[in-house]
Scaffold this active site. Structure first.
Site, PDB file in Angstrom:
ATOM      1  N   ARG A  16       0.830  -1.200   0.000  1.00  0.00           N
ATOM      2  CA  ARG A  16       0.000   0.000   0.000  1.00  0.00           C
ATOM      3  C   ARG A  16       0.866   1.252   0.000  1.00  0.00           C
ATOM      4  NH1 ARG A  16      -0.540   4.744   2.527  1.00  0.00           N
ATOM      5  NH2 ARG A  16      -0.129   3.682   4.521  1.00  0.00           N
ATOM      6  N   ASP A  17       1.616   1.459   1.056  1.00  0.00           N
ATOM      7  CA  ASP A  17       2.402   2.682   1.199  1.00  0.00           C
ATOM      8  C   ASP A  17       3.472   2.774   0.122  1.00  0.00           C
ATOM      9  OD1 ASP A  17       3.411   5.024   2.213  1.00  0.00           O
ATOM     10  OD2 ASP A  17       3.667   4.299   4.244  1.00  0.00           O
ATOM     11  N   HIS A 211       6.080   4.059  12.981  1.00  0.00           N
ATOM     12  CA  HIS A 211       6.148   4.064  11.513  1.00  0.00           C
ATOM     13  C   HIS A 211       7.160   5.143  11.106  1.00  0.00           C
ATOM     14  CE1 HIS A 211       4.030   3.820   7.426  1.00  0.00           C
ATOM     15  NE2 HIS A 211       4.827   4.870   7.306  1.00  0.00           N
ATOM     16  N   HIS A 213      10.079   6.830   8.442  1.00  0.00           N
ATOM     17  CA  HIS A 213      10.619   6.976   7.092  1.00  0.00           C
ATOM     18  C   HIS A 213      12.111   7.279   7.190  1.00  0.00           C
ATOM     19  CE1 HIS A 213       6.801   7.363   4.555  1.00  0.00           C
ATOM     20  NE2 HIS A 213       6.425   6.988   5.766  1.00  0.00           N
ATOM     21  N   CYS A 244       5.711  10.056   0.950  1.00  0.00           N
ATOM     22  CA  CYS A 244       4.487  10.825   1.173  1.00  0.00           C
ATOM     23  C   CYS A 244       4.228  11.621  -0.096  1.00  0.00           C
ATOM     24  CB  CYS A 244       4.633  11.760   2.374  1.00  0.00           C
ATOM     25  SG  CYS A 244       3.168  12.783   2.675  1.00  0.00           S
ATOM     26  N   ASN A 253       9.762   4.430   3.444  1.00  0.00           N
ATOM     27  CA  ASN A 253       9.779   3.877   4.788  1.00  0.00           C
ATOM     28  C   ASN A 253      11.116   3.180   5.045  1.00  0.00           C
ATOM     29  OD1 ASN A 253       6.603   3.735   5.668  1.00  0.00           O
ATOM     30  ND2 ASN A 253       6.876   3.510   3.478  1.00  0.00           N
TER      31      ASN A 253
END
Length: 306
Positions: A16-17, A211, A213, A244, A253
Site C-alpha cells: 500500500r504505502d 512508523h 521513514h 508521502c 519507509n
C-alpha cells in the site's frame, strides 16, 4: 542500554504505502505475485491496498482485484487503508477479503489540509464515525497519526497535540495507534521520549506502533530508540518503498529487510525469514526496473561464519 523485548511485531506496508508512491501503476498480476511472496516470509500482518478514490490514487484502483487474487496463508491478517465513510462503504462490500482497517489523519493542520483537504477537527469527526462502524463489522482498527514527529510545512508538531488526538481515536474505538514520521524529521532522543510519554497517556490496553521513514537516514536509529522505550510494534516496507505524496523529497519507509536484519542481530525475534524477505525485495526491484534504497538488499545479511 535498556533491556530489549525478546520479540516484536512487524507489519509490512509496502503493497500500500510503497506501491501508491510509484510514478507508474504496477500491473495487478505483479502486485499479486509480490504480495504472495511477502505473505510467505513469516510476516503476520500486511497492508494490502487502499480504498481511497481511484481518481485520487490510481495506483491502487485495483484494490478489490488484488484482495481477491492474493493467496494468503492462515494466520496472516490483511489490512486496508480507509480514508472516510465512503471508503469504508466500498471496503465493507468485500468485507470477507480483509481483517483490519487503517484510518489516518495528521498531527499538523497544514499537512492534513494538503493531504485530505480537511482540518484536523473535520478529519477526527469523520473518523469518530468510521471507527465504530469498522469495529461493528468485526474489523481490527489501527488509527495512524501522520507527521507525529514534525511537519515540513509547520516544523515542530507539539507532542501533547498528537497524544490528545491519539486519546480521542482510542476513545472512538481504535485498538491500535500508529505514529508516523511521515517525512523523516524525527531524531532518536525525541522518539525515545515520545514513546515513553505515549505509553503513559494511552495505557496498556491499546497497541502502540512506530512508523518511520528514512528520508534523512535516521530511520533505523529511530526504530531502535522506540524499541528501547518499550515499543514492540513496527511498520516497514520491503525494499524501502514508499514516501508521502504531498511534500517533495519525502522518501520511503525504513526497509523491512533492514529492520528485520538489525533486530535479529540484536536477538529480537520477528518471526520473519530474512532470506525470503530479500527474495521478495529482489522481485519488486525487478518489477520496478531500478535499484532500491534497502542496504541489506545490496550487502546481504551478516554472516558470522565467513
Amino acid at each position: 542500554m535498556p533491556d530489549l523485548p525478546s520479540s516484536v511485531h512487524v507489519r509490512e506496508v509496502g503493497p500500500r504505502d510503497g506501491f501508491q508512491n510509484e510514478p507508474e501503476t504496477i500491473a495487478t498480476a505483479d502486485k499479486i505475485r509480490l504480495i504472495d511472496l511477502l505473505v510467505r516470509t513469516g510476516v503476520k500482518r500486511i497492508e494490502v491496498t487502499s480504498f481511497v478514490r481511484p481518481d485520487v490514487l490510481p495506483q491502487l484502483a485495483d484494490n478489490t482485484e488484488v484482495l481477491a487474487g492474493i493467496d494468503v496463508p492462515a494466520g496472516v491478517s490483511r489490512s486496508v487503508l480507509i480514508p472516510n465513510e465512503r471508503g469504508l462503504d466500498n471496503a465493507l462490500a468485500v468485507a470477507d477479503l480483509f481483517e483490519e482497517c487503517g484510518v489516518f489523519l495528521s498531527g499538523s493542520e497544514t499537512h492534513n489540509r494538503k493531504n485530505v483537504n480537511r482540518s484536523i477537527a473535520e478529519s477526527l469527526a469523520g473518523l469518530q464515525k468510521v471507527i465504530p462502524r469498522a469495529r461493528e463489522a468485526g474489523k481490527q482498527v489501527e488509527a495512524v497519526i501522520a507527521t507525529s514527529f514534525g511537519c515540513p510545512y509547520e516544523g515542530d508538531v507539539p507532542r501533547d497535540r498528537v497524544l490528545d488526538l491519539a486519546v480521542a481515536l482510542r476513545d472512538a474505538g481504535a485498538q491500535e495507534l500508529g505514529f508516523g514520521d511521515t517525512t523523516g524529521m524525527a531524531n532518536p532522543r525525541q522518539v525515545r521520549e515520545f514513546f515513553v510519554a505515549a505509553r503513559e497517556r494511552l495505557g496498556d490496553d491499546v497497541e502502540i506502533t512506530a512508523h518511520f521513514h528514512n528520508t534523512r537516514g535516521q530511520g533505523l536509529a529511530n526504530a531502535l530508540a522506540a524499541l528501547e522505550a518499550g515499543c514492540t510494534s513496527f511498520e516497514s516496507s520491503f525494499g524501502e518503498l514508499g514516501g508521502c505524496p504531498v511534500p517533495k523529497g519525502a522518501t520511503g519507509n525504513i526497509a523491512s529487510e533492514d529492520l528485520v536484519s538489525m533486530l535479529h542481530e540484536m536477538g529480537v525475534d520477528t518471526g520473519i525469514d530474512l532470506a525470503k524477505l530479500l527474495e521478495a525485495s529482489r522481485a519488486v526491484a525487478e518489477v520496478l526496473g531500478r535499484p532500491l534504497g534497502s542496504h541489506t538488499l545490496v550487502a546481504g545479511p551478516v554472516d558470522w561464519h565467513r
